[in-house]
Design an enzyme around this catalytic site. Structure first.
Site, PDB file in Angstrom:
ATOM      1  N   CYS A 135      -1.373   5.969  -2.871  1.00 39.49           N
ATOM      2  CA  CYS A 135       0.002   5.258  -2.827  1.00 39.49           C
ATOM      3  C   CYS A 135       0.038   4.252  -1.331  1.00 39.49           C
ATOM      4  O   CYS A 135       0.812   3.287  -1.197  1.00 39.49           O
ATOM      5  CB  CYS A 135       1.127   5.972  -2.214  1.00 39.49           C
TER       6      CYS A 135
ATOM      7  N   HIS B 154       7.869   3.201  -7.654  1.00 39.24           N
ATOM      8  CA  HIS B 154       6.736   3.283  -7.064  1.00 39.24           C
ATOM      9  C   HIS B 154       5.673   2.482  -7.651  1.00 39.24           C
ATOM     10  O   HIS B 154       5.095   2.578  -8.873  1.00 39.24           O
ATOM     11  CB  HIS B 154       6.084   4.866  -7.229  1.00 39.24           C
TER      12      HIS B 154
ATOM     13  N   HIS C   5       8.599   5.446   3.518  1.00 45.54           N
ATOM     14  CA  HIS C   5       7.812   5.583   2.367  1.00 45.54           C
ATOM     15  C   HIS C   5       8.614   5.907   0.943  1.00 45.54           C
ATOM     16  O   HIS C   5       8.540   5.365   0.097  1.00 45.54           O
ATOM     17  CB  HIS C   5       6.451   6.683   2.474  1.00 45.54           C
TER      18      HIS C   5
END
Lengths: 337, 1004
Positions: free
Chosen positions: B164, B338, B299
């Site tokens: 990520c 995401h 995040h």
């Protein structure tokens, strides 16, 4: 004396200029009559006159004018610390054009005002802006003046049944927007040493009326626009002359000091008459109404935009806006050191 | 504190926002992308790849192969992630007001973050379907390496996978390399396309997936991750370099830090202490304290555990802050999910735009805040509405934490230009656009015209930016105007003009400079150019200095003296010629008309400036002493016609052969009058020239010998410095190329000999000169050239009356359209033009290039189980529906024969035509260059751009279409892959060999 600086100026006139001939073809209003009795040659509209289709609205044109002023000032939207907008023809009563303008510019967290008035509204807005700078509520203010007539236009109307007092509005008025950015810094440039307005309509019937309609009365058959041209022709020149004198006195300027004149912009003919009565032949006249149409609150901004191109060191300009609704006399001045 | 890095360009494409302007608007409005929540059982629709809990890009299949020299077939075999990154990188560079093509050869680093390449998995699992092109179309490295290859960047080129946090990690390494000087520019980005089910299944199995199909970070309803697609690239430079070049700057990156959790609670578990440390390290590197941070882009994946750990870490770092207000935090994952490989860069861009606009966007969290936030209420808050950030310098930071434990944090700061550029002046500007095809140029021009006509920016800034970002493609428009509306109007007119656009592919050898002779001068001819063009003024000054020195002590001011004429013309020509060469406009040849030859010879480096000045002074002095009873006559007739009359004349000779139908006679006054009458009687048109001296005739004999004597004492350079390094001089004295030294007698001979202008023009045309540029204050020579060579193109810098800014710019604009690429600096020198971002988030975005739909090849997707994602589309070149395809001239029969499998060409009857047709069709499918006509002499590599991989692919196509080739080895075919003709001839041999066994209507 506090004199805000004009950090940037911009204007926007929608579409292409519409000639008197085009109006005659579309609406049946004789071009010759317009030329002779009104003196306006062209104007701009937010709509397509041949179809009545609305292409832009007052928000769109205000955004363009604001962008133009920001670019001219080489400023980013986040540097604007207050917005004041004046108009007699808002899109909605709420939200105001001013707040929607802020949204479009990506601005948040600053005071935003809208002034409702005829042409004097522009001077009122500028005065509020100046006062905010003086009071240190902001160090840069975006002031906008705009008007559009699309809400009062009925496409396909039979103009032969319309009374002349209403008819003249259709050739006189136009749509437009202008914007200035005023700052309180001490950089060189053009400044505004005078902004003043007062109500002088005590006991006088209104010279101009614009009605508005809500959900309850929108089907009533009332006259939406009314002008008392006799009263206007009689009073405006007098009030204008008075305003000029008042302005010169405030500034302690002599008539011969004036290099630029911004006369009231009612129509091509009226403006001519007023100017000739002033006796300031040596001054450069800054008028635009014969080409831009009478776009109300935008006009003084348009005049100022145009003057900025020709004003140099030592220039002194004085102007006035006489609002014939309930008679407001406004005067302003510009100078370059 | 480390040196700062500047973000000068941004491009991004995420669900619901196809450019940074839309991205910013989406953020301000707190928009949440509308996930199409569909039942898995629904049959997949055409192009409908959106599934439950997935935010997809609408146009991931659109691409512009021409911009990158890639053929449509190769593009179809490329991982779409590579294609998206290529386009995004291109736009990011342009947004930073640089030209991607002109950055070729620079040490630009490419750092791309990705977390998956589901395309690779599909395309490499069945070896049967792997080809050379599909191989290079797959893989992680190619997402970065392809950019470096296509744009010719020689800096580091890396693909980074830290799950990520990939794209923010990419930023960290780019920062370090820029600082260390490993590269001078950096493109940093990330990409993510959802082409498979793998990662989604993993999230579900690991309990990370959101049942509601949405990321809701830091809210009470947070229940996991939803996936998103996206691509974004930012363009970076060292801050001091960006300032020096006056690049438009969004913001600065003050510092970054990376670390790993080490051995934590599980390989995929986040670690609070590691997160604390990476933030503290980043702040330390950036030289800031935690309470300097105005906002933090977290995040924030919207997983309960992840959010909680992150909030705790944030509290730890900002605990004990002396901040008076809580720290606002947000996460872009709340807007569309995401984006995995592109997640880090998505957050970074949000932070960059926040800092640039000084407005903090809200977090889209109507669901109510997480209870964990109560505990840290005094330190953290979730902004619910956009907020103005009023600090003098806004500092923000971004976190990204990878699934495998790799963490990264970056700190950004706002940048304000201290000096406002000077006010606009109403000068004329050149605005340029170019495209690799005619249709593309028209589309781009129309789009830009619409935006320009309403643009609030200064014309000078828009013009300058257009010149900086221009890629110099073959098809070009250049317009000159003072206002945006004027430029927009001209662009629109050009785009609507149905005439063909020639396209510029001019070589130096096609260009000649021609220098004017006496008679073209006028007062003030150099004034405007001196004002407008600093280099012109400098060279002009140099010329006058030399002339002044050379003429010292000479009596040159007699009435009737030609000194002022000759000197001013020479100075003008020297300055204009030098200026143009300095501006990057280099011709292959020079020639001049009479006096003009002096400046021509000077610029050809055959004589130096002082010598030239001496020649000009000498000429003027001695010509002045020539008899004043001469005359000159221009005759509009061919030499052969006129020479008949000359036979009977004494005292008249030819002064100039201007063109096949224009002669100038010179000689004794009486003789000229006589011949004038006789020619008039014969019905020929004549014009008396206004002069009392007969130049280029026997009247000049004494002047010539005097000049020879005076020049004899000079050190005339005899040897050319090195042939070939300067343009060649074509002499109108000898009518030939000057291949050696120029003796002094050349200049004295010139006074009496005729000017062989027409002959030299013919000579030049014969040497492939097609464009003649007039180095003079009028357009006289341009007219003459056309009479000798009607097909020639002439360019001059004279408007209707004289040279001025508009005529200078119009001439340069025309040259640009013809294919010359000037160093545009020369026009902006001394001016205060500002370079603008291509896609300002608050103002109008510049037009985006037209794209075409690239569909994947079905046969490569049939491998493996499961439904094809693309619903059975087959890539057929003729099904591409954009205007680019229409613009590419195609030969229908050949195309049909290749792609559809029906043989319209009767191979039995006409093997050569059949083979050529097949070959051409295959070449069109494999060449990156859309050639309207592929003739026999076209070279495969040099002209059609086929590299080794493309040649291998060509072999595959040929083997498919011409079974007679059998399994021919590439090594055997390669020597014949030179020109189309040679290749066709070679292939034909295979058909002829089997002619006996051919049946006429055999399908291909």
């Amino acid at each position: 004396m506090f004199k805000p600086r004009i950090a940037g100026a911009g204007e926007y006139l929608p579409g292409l200029p519409v000639t008197n001939m085009e109006l005659e073809n579309c609406w049946g209003l004789p071009a010759e009559w317009t030329e002779r009795f009104v003196g306006t040659k062209t104007r701009h509209f937010c709509m397509d006159v041949s179809t009545g289709k609305v292409i832009e609205d007052i928000l769109d044109i205000s955004i363009e004018a604001a962008h133009s002023a920001l670019a001219n000032a080489q400023m980013e939207p986040h540097e604007v610390e207050a917005i004041v907008l004046s108009t007699a023809t808002p899109k909605y009563l709420m939200p105001t054009v001013a707040t929607e303008l802020a949204d479009a510019l990506g601005i948040v967290g600053i005071p935003i005002l809208q002034v409702q008035s005829g042409c004097a509204g522009s001077i009122q807005a500028l005065q509020i802006a100046s006062d905010m700078l003086l009071a240190k509520r902001a160090s840069s203010v975006l002031a906008v003046g705009a008007d559009v007539c699309t809400k009062h236009y009925v496409h396909g109307r039979d103009f032969s049944s319309v009374p002349q007092s209403e008819l003249v509005n259709y050739v006189l008025f136009g749509d437009g927007a202008g914007a200035l950015i005023l700052t309180d810094d001490d950089m060189p440039g053009c400044r505004i040493p005078l902004l003043s307005h007062r109500f002088v309509g005590l006991g006088r019937p209104p010279g101009q009326l614009i009605d508005w309609f809500g959900l309850g009365d929108r089907l009533e058959d009332r006259i939406a626009l009314k002008e008392d041209y006799k009263a206007i022709e009689k009073n405006v020149p007098i009030l204008a002359k008075e305003a000029l004198q008042y302005g010169l006195d405030c500034l302690s300027w002599h008539p011969e000091d004036v290099t630029h004149l911004f006369p009231p912009q009612l129509s091509g003919l009226m403006t001519e008459r007023i100017v000739s009565s002033f006796g300031l032949d040596h001054a450069t006249e800054i008028s635009c109404v014969a080409d831009t149409g009478n776009c109300g609150n935008a006009l003084p901004f348009l005049q100022i935009c145009r003057a900025l191109e020709s004003m140099t060191g030592g220039s002194r300009g004085i102007g006035m806006a006489i609002e014939s609704s309930k008679w407001i006399q406004a005067v302003f001045a510009m100078e370059v050191e | 504190m480390k040196q700062a890095i500047a973000v000068i360009g941004i491009d991004c494409y995420f669900p619901g926002a196809s450019d940074p302007q839309q991205y910013w608007r989406m953020l301000l409005e707190g928009k949440v992308h509308n996930f199409a929540v569909r039942d898995r059982a629904d049959p997949p629709q055409e192009h409908a790849r959106c599934k439950h809990g997935e935010a997809t890009l609408d146009h991931a299949d659109l691409f512009n192969p021409e911009y990158f020299g890639i053929s449509s077939s190769e593009a179809a075999l490329m991982d779409p992630q590579q294609r998206l990154v290529l386009m995004s990188a291109w736009r990011a560079i342009e947004d930073g007001s640089h030209s991607p093509r002109r950055m070729s050869g620079t040490r630009t680093g490419v750092y791309m973050g990705l977390m998956s390449s589901e395309w690779t998995a599909w395309h490499t699992c069945n070896p049967e379907f792997v080809s050379a092109l599909s191989g290079s179309g797959s893989g992680f490295c190619m997402v970065a390496n392809r950019v470096s290859y296509c744009l010719n960047f020689t800096g580091p080129s890396v693909a980074i996978d830290t799950a990520c946090s990939s794209s923010l990690t990419a930023l960290h390494y780019a920062y370090r390399d820029l600082e260390a000087g490993e590269c001078d520019y950096a493109l940093v980005g990330g990409v993510n396309l959802l082409l498979g089910e793998g990662l989604g299944a993993f999230y579900r199995a690991a309990g990370l997936s959101s049942a509601g199909g949405m990321c809701r970070p830091f809210t009470g309803k947070a229940d996991g991750i939803s996936r998103s697609e996206g691509v974004a690239v930012v363009f970076l430079r060292r801050f001091e370099d960006a300032i020096a070049d006056r690049d438009p700057i969004y913001c600065k990156v003050l510092g970054t830090a990376v670390n790993h959790n080490g051995r934590a609670n599980g390989v995929t578990a986040p670690n609070r202490w590691a997160q604390v440390r990476v933030m503290q390290d980043a702040y330390k590197t950036a030289g800031v304290n935690p309470d300097d941070i105005s906002f933090l882009e977290a995040h924030g994946t919207g997983t309960r555990l992840g959010d909680l750990i992150e909030l705790n870490a944030l509290t730890d770092v900002h605990n004990g802050d002396t901040r008076s207000r809580p720290l606002p935090i947000g996460s872009i994952k709340g807007n569309f999910g995401h984006a995995e490989g592109a997640a880090g860069i998505a957050g970074f861009i949000k932070a960059a735009l926040t800092v640039s606009h000084r407005v903090l966007p809200p977090a889209p969290c109507a669901e109510g805040e997480a209870s964990a936030l109560d505990a840290s209420k005094s330190f953290l808050e979730i902004p619910k509405y956009p907020k103005k950030l009023s600090e003098d310098t806004v500092i923000g930071s971004v976190s990204s934490f990878g699934l495998g434990g790799s963490n990264v944090h970056a700190v950004l700061a706002s940048h304000d230009y201290l000096e406002k550029p000077a006010k606009a002046d109403s000068r004329s500007e050149i605005y340029v656009i170019s495209a690799p095809s005619e249709a593309g140029l028209r589309e781009t021009a129309t789009g830009k015209a619409a935006l320009l006509s309403r643009s609030p920016y200064r014309t000078s800034d828009l013009g300058w930016t257009s010149r900086c970002t221009d890629a110099g493609w073959q098809y070009r428009y250049a317009v000159v105007g003072k206002t945006n509306r004027e430029i927009a109007g001209k662009l629109k007119d050009k785009a609507n003009d149905p005439g063909p656009i020639k396209g510029g592919n001019l070589q130096s050898s096609n260009i000649a400079f021609m220098f004017s002779g006496q008679g073209d001068e006028y007062d003030g001819m150099a004034a405007c150019l001196c004002d407008e063009w600093p280099l012109f003024a400098e060279h002009h000054h140099d010329a006058w200095r030399a002339l002044g020195k050379a003429s010292e002590g000479m009596e040159l001011t007699d009435p009737g003296s030609t000194w002022s004429t000759q000197s001013s013309l020479f100075a003008f020509e020297y300055a204009l010629g030098s200026g143009l060469i300095n501006a990057g406009i280099t011709p292959g040849f020079f020639f001049g008309h009479s006096l003009g030859e002096i400046a021509a010879a000077t610029l050809a480096n055959l004589i130096d400036l002082d010598t030239a000045a001496a020649i000009v002074a000498g000429r003027s002095l001695y010509m002045n002493k020539a008899p004043v009873d001469g005359a000159m006559l221009a005759v509009h007739a061919p030499y052969d016609t006129v020479s008949v009359y000359l036979e009977d004349s004494q005292g008249v000779s030819i002064a100039a052969h201007n063109s096949p139908s224009q002669i100038v006679l010179s000689g004794d006054y009486a003789a000229i009058c006589d011949i004038e009458n006789r020619l008039k009687v014969a019905g020929l048109r004549t014009t008396v020239l206004r002069t009392h001296r007969a130049f280029h005739s026997h009247h000049m004999t004494n002047a010539a010998s005097d000049l020879l004597k005076s020049l004899g004492t000079l050190n005339v350079r005899e040897e050319k410095v090195s042939f070939g390094s300067f343009p060649a001089l074509l002499s109108t004295v000898t009518g030939e190329v000057v291949a050696g030294k120029l003796p002094v007698s050349h200049w004295s001979d010139q006074l009496v000999k005729p000017v062989l202008f027409g002959d030299v023009v013919k000579l030049a045309s014969g040497m492939s000169v097609t464009h003649f540029i007039e180095i003079g204050p009028r357009s006289t020579l341009s007219g003459l050239v056309k009479k000798t060579d009607p097909s020639a193109t002439t360019v001059n810098f004279c408007g209707s009356k004289k040279t001025d800014t508009d005529s200078l710019l119009s001439g340069i604009a025309r040259l640009y359209e013809m294919g010359v690429m000037p160093n545009w600096d020369f026009l902006a020198s001394g001016r205060h033009a500002v370079r603008l971002h291509g896609t300002r988030s608050d103002f109008f975005p510049l037009h985006r290039y037209p794209l075409q739909r690239i569909l994947p090849r079905l046969e490569t997707l049939e491998s493996g189980d499961g439904e094809s994602q693309y619903g059975g589309e087959v890539c057929q070149p003729e099904e591409e529906t954009s205007s680019f395809t229409d613009a590419m001239a195609s030969v229908p029969d050949e195309k049909k024969a290749c792609a559809s499998g029906n043989a319209d060409i009767n191979r039995g009857e006409n093997p050569p035509a059949a083979v050529l047709g097949i070959l051409v069709s295959c070449l069109k499918a494999s060449s990156p260059i859309p050639a309207a006509h592929i003739g026999r002499d076209v070279r495969l590599s040099e002209e059609l751009g086929l590299d080794s991989v493309a040649l291998v692919y060509l072999r595959e196509l040929l083997v498919e279409r011409i079974p007679e080739l059998g399994g021919i080895a590439f090594a055997d075919l390669l020597p014949h892959l030179t020109t189309v003709g040679e290749c066709a001839d070679y292939l034909e041999k295979f058909l002829v060999k089997d002619a006996d066994s051919l049946t006429p209507e055999r399908s291909i």
